[in-house]
Design an enzyme around this catalytic site. Structure first.
Site, mmCIF file in Angstrom:
data_model
loop_
_atom_site.group_PDB
_atom_site.id
_atom_site.type_symbol
_atom_site.label_atom_id
_atom_site.label_comp_id
_atom_site.label_asym_id
_atom_site.label_seq_id
_atom_site.Cartn_x
_atom_site.Cartn_y
_atom_site.Cartn_z
ATOM 1 N N HIS A 150 0.907 -1.210 0.004
ATOM 2 C CA HIS A 150 0.041 -0.040 -0.067
ATOM 3 C C HIS A 150 0.965 1.260 0.162
ATOM 4 O O HIS A 150 0.969 2.075 -0.917
ATOM 5 C CB HIS A 150 -1.137 0.143 0.965
ATOM 6 C CG HIS A 150 -2.052 -1.198 1.071
ATOM 7 N ND1 HIS A 150 -2.805 -1.505 0.200
ATOM 8 C CD2 HIS A 150 -2.273 -2.208 2.151
ATOM 9 C CE1 HIS A 150 -3.178 -2.657 0.319
ATOM 10 N NE2 HIS A 150 -3.070 -3.029 1.824
ATOM 11 N N ASP A 203 -5.347 -8.466 -3.049
ATOM 12 C CA ASP A 203 -5.771 -8.039 -1.751
ATOM 13 C C ASP A 203 -6.797 -8.900 -1.164
ATOM 14 O O ASP A 203 -6.888 -10.103 -0.855
ATOM 15 C CB ASP A 203 -5.606 -6.735 -1.500
ATOM 16 C CG ASP A 203 -5.592 -5.983 -0.109
ATOM 17 O OD1 ASP A 203 -5.606 -6.860 0.905
ATOM 18 O OD2 ASP A 203 -5.458 -4.751 0.203
#
Length: 452
Positions: free
Chosen positions: A269, A320
Site C-alpha cells: 500500500h 488483496d
C-alpha cells in the site's frame, strides 16, 4: 518430458514476434524459436503474454466480497470493514479455508495471474489456541494452490499487537497472534508444507508497524535472510497519525530508518507518504505492493505513483481482499487513479510514443516477480507461465500490434483471456479453469455453511 506451445504471436522481452514456438521441459521454458511453423504435436495458442505475479492476497476474504457494501451507522471506513471481517474469521476452519482459497486461486488463473503472494495471518484455532500442527491453515492454502496449479509464495504473518507501542491484541485478533518462538515453529512448519509444491517460495511478513514491535521486526528480518519480506504500511491516515504519536515519525520514514530495507522487501500500500518518503522508498530498491481495486473499495486513498515512478521506484499489483480478481483491471485502476488525481492522461508511460498499457504490464510484472522471489517474462529458464489472448475479441479489431496490450488493459479486461499455462500445463481454456465446476460447487456449499 518435452512438449511445445506454438503461438501465432508472442510478447517476448524485445516485443511482439510472430510464429513463436516455445519448448517446455520440466515446467521451464527451454528453447524459443521465432518465425517457425508449428509442429504436428504442438499445442496452439493465439497471442501469448507472460503470466502476471499477484504480490498480495488474503485468499479467505474472497468469501466476503460484496458483503460490505451496505452502509452502517455513521461513516464507513477501512476500520468498520475490518470489524466485519473479524466476525467472519471466527467461523473459518481448514476445510473452509481450502475451499475459499481454491475459488480465489482458480479465478486468479482465469484473470491472468500465475503466481500469488499469500499474506497469510489466519493461523490459530477459533479460540486462539495453536493447532497441533501450527501450519494447519497454511497447509489448506498449499492444498488450494496444488489443486488449482497456481504458483505460491507463502508469506506467513507475524502479528502480536493491536497498536503502536506493543499494545495487547484485541479479542478479534486471537487467531492471528504469535510470539517469536511460536512463529519460528510456524515458519518451519510452513516450509515443510510447501516442500512438495513445485517452485514454491517461503517468505516472512511482519504484519505492520502497529502489530510488530521494533525488537520483533529485527528478529523477523534476521529469520527471513534474503527471502521475501512483506509488510503493510501507511495504508490509512489513522495509522500515520498513530505512528507520529508513538515515534514522532511517519511509518515509511520510521521503517527506512530502523530496518535494512532492500530489494527483497515489499511495502504493501504505502499510500500516505510525503514526497521525501516517496523518494526514499524508490531509492531503497524495495517494491511498492499496490492493490488498486481493494484500495478503491476500502477508500484508502491514492498512491503517489507519478513521483514514485519519476524517482525510479519499482512496483507490482495484488488482489488483496479479492473483491474483484482481474489482472488487467488492477493495472487499469492504477493508471486511472493517477489520471483522476492529476487530471492528466497516460501517466505511467514515460515518454512520447510509449504504450501506457505495455508500461503498466512490464513494470508490474517485473516488480511483482522481484517481490515474490520469482521470474517474469517469456525467456529460457523461466517458469513456463503464460497467458493467451483471443485475437478475435472485439477490443483487438484492426488494432496495431503496438497497441495490443493497451486494448487488453483499457478495453477488454479478463474477457480477452482465452488460455493460461502454468509450468507448461494448460489450466484455463476458453476463459475457464479446468476444475472450475467442482471448485465452484464446493465454494458455494462452504459459504452456505458459514454465512448465517
Amino acid at each position: 518430458m518435452t512438449h511445445a506451445v506454438h503461438a501465432a504471436s508472442a510478447l517476448l522481452p524485445r516485443g511482439w514476434v510472430d510464429n513463436v514456438r516455445i519448448e517446455v521441459e520440466g515446467g521451464l521454458i527451454g528453447r524459443i524459436a521465432c518465425g517457425v511453423a508449428a509442429e504436428p504435436d504442438d499445442e496452439r495458442a493465439d497471442w501469448l503474454i507472460p503470466g502476471m505475479p499477484n504480490l498480495h492476497s488474503h485468499a479467505f476474504q474472497r468469501a466476503i466480497a460484496g458483503r460490505g457494501e451496505m452502509r452502517g451507522r455513521g461513516e464507513d471506513s477501512f476500520w468498520s470493514w475490518r470489524q466485519a471481517m473479524y466476525r467472519f474469521v471466527e467461523r473459518l476452519d481448514p476445510e473452509a479455508m481450502q475451499a475459499i482459497a481454491a475459488m480465489a486461486y482458480a479465478e486468479m488463473l482465469e484473470g491472468g495471474f500465475t503466481r500469488v503472494g499469500e499474506f497469510h495471518y489466519l493461523h490459530n484455532a477459533p479460540d486462539g489456541a495453536c493447532y497441533a500442527d501450527p501450519a494447519t491453515m497454511a497447509a489448506a492454502l498449499v492444498a488450494a494452490a496444488d489443486e488449482t496449479g497456481l504458483a505460491l509464495t507463502l508469506l506467513p504473518v507475524f502479528y502480536a499487537h493491536s497498536g503502536f507501542g506493543a499494545q495487547p491484541p484485541q479479542a478479534g485478533q486471537a487467531r492471528f497472534v504469535n510470539t517469536l518462538d511460536s512463529f519460528a515453529r510456524l515458519h518451519e512448519a510452513c516450509g515443510a508444507a510447501l516442500s512438495a509444491l513445485p517452485d514454491a517460495q517461503l517468505g516472512v511478513a511482519p504484519h505492520s508497524l502497529r502489530a510488530v514491535a521494533p525488537d520483533e521486526l529485527a528478529a523477523l528480518t534476521a529469520l527471513a535472510g534474503e527471502a521475501p519480506i512483506h509488510i503493510h504500511i501507511a495504508e490509512q491516515v489513522g495509522e500515520v497519525e498513530d505512528s507520529l504519536a508513538w515515534s514522532g515519525q511517519r511509518p515509511v520514514d520510521w521503517l527506512l530508518d530502523h530496518a535494512e530495507v532492500g530489494s527483497n522487501w515489499c511495502l504493501v500500500h504505502a499510500t500516505h507518504m510525503t514526497p521525501d518518503e516517496t523518494a526514499r522508498l524508490a531509492s531503497s530498491g524495495a517494491v511498492a505492493g499496490l492493490c488498486p481495486i481493494t484500495e478503491a473499495n476500502l477508500g484508502d486513498g491514492l498512491f503517489p505513483a507519478s513521483a514514485y515512478l519519476g524517482a525510479g521506484g519499482a512496483w507490482g499489483v495484488g488482489s488483496d481482499s479479492n473483491v474483484r480478481i482481474d489482472m488487467f483491471e488492477e493495472l487499469r485502476w492504477f493508471e486511472y487513479g493517477q489520471r483522476l488525481a492529476l487530471r492528466k492522461r497516460n501517466v505511467v508511460a514515460s515518454g512520447e510514443g510509449q504504450s501506457t498499457g505495455a508500461a503498466l504490464f512490464d513494470q508490474a510484472g517485473q516488480g511483482g516477480a522481484r517481490a515474490l522471489g520469482a521470474s517474469f517474462g517469456l525467456a529460457p529458464g523461466h517458469s513456463a507461465d503464460f497467458v493467451s489472448l483471443d485475437s478475435r475479441h472485439g477490443a483487438f479489431a484492426a488494432m496495431p500490434e503496438a497497441l495490443r496490450v493497451d486494448a487488453a488493459v483499457f478495453v477488454a479486461g479478463r474477457e480477452a483471456i482465452d488460455g493460461v499455462w502454468r509450468r507448461g500445463r494448460k489450466m484455463v481454456s476458453e476463459g475457464r479453469h479446468h476444475a472450475r465446476a467442482e471448485i465452484a460447487a464446493r465454494y458455494a456449499a462452504t459459504l452456505a455453511r458459514l454465512v448465517v
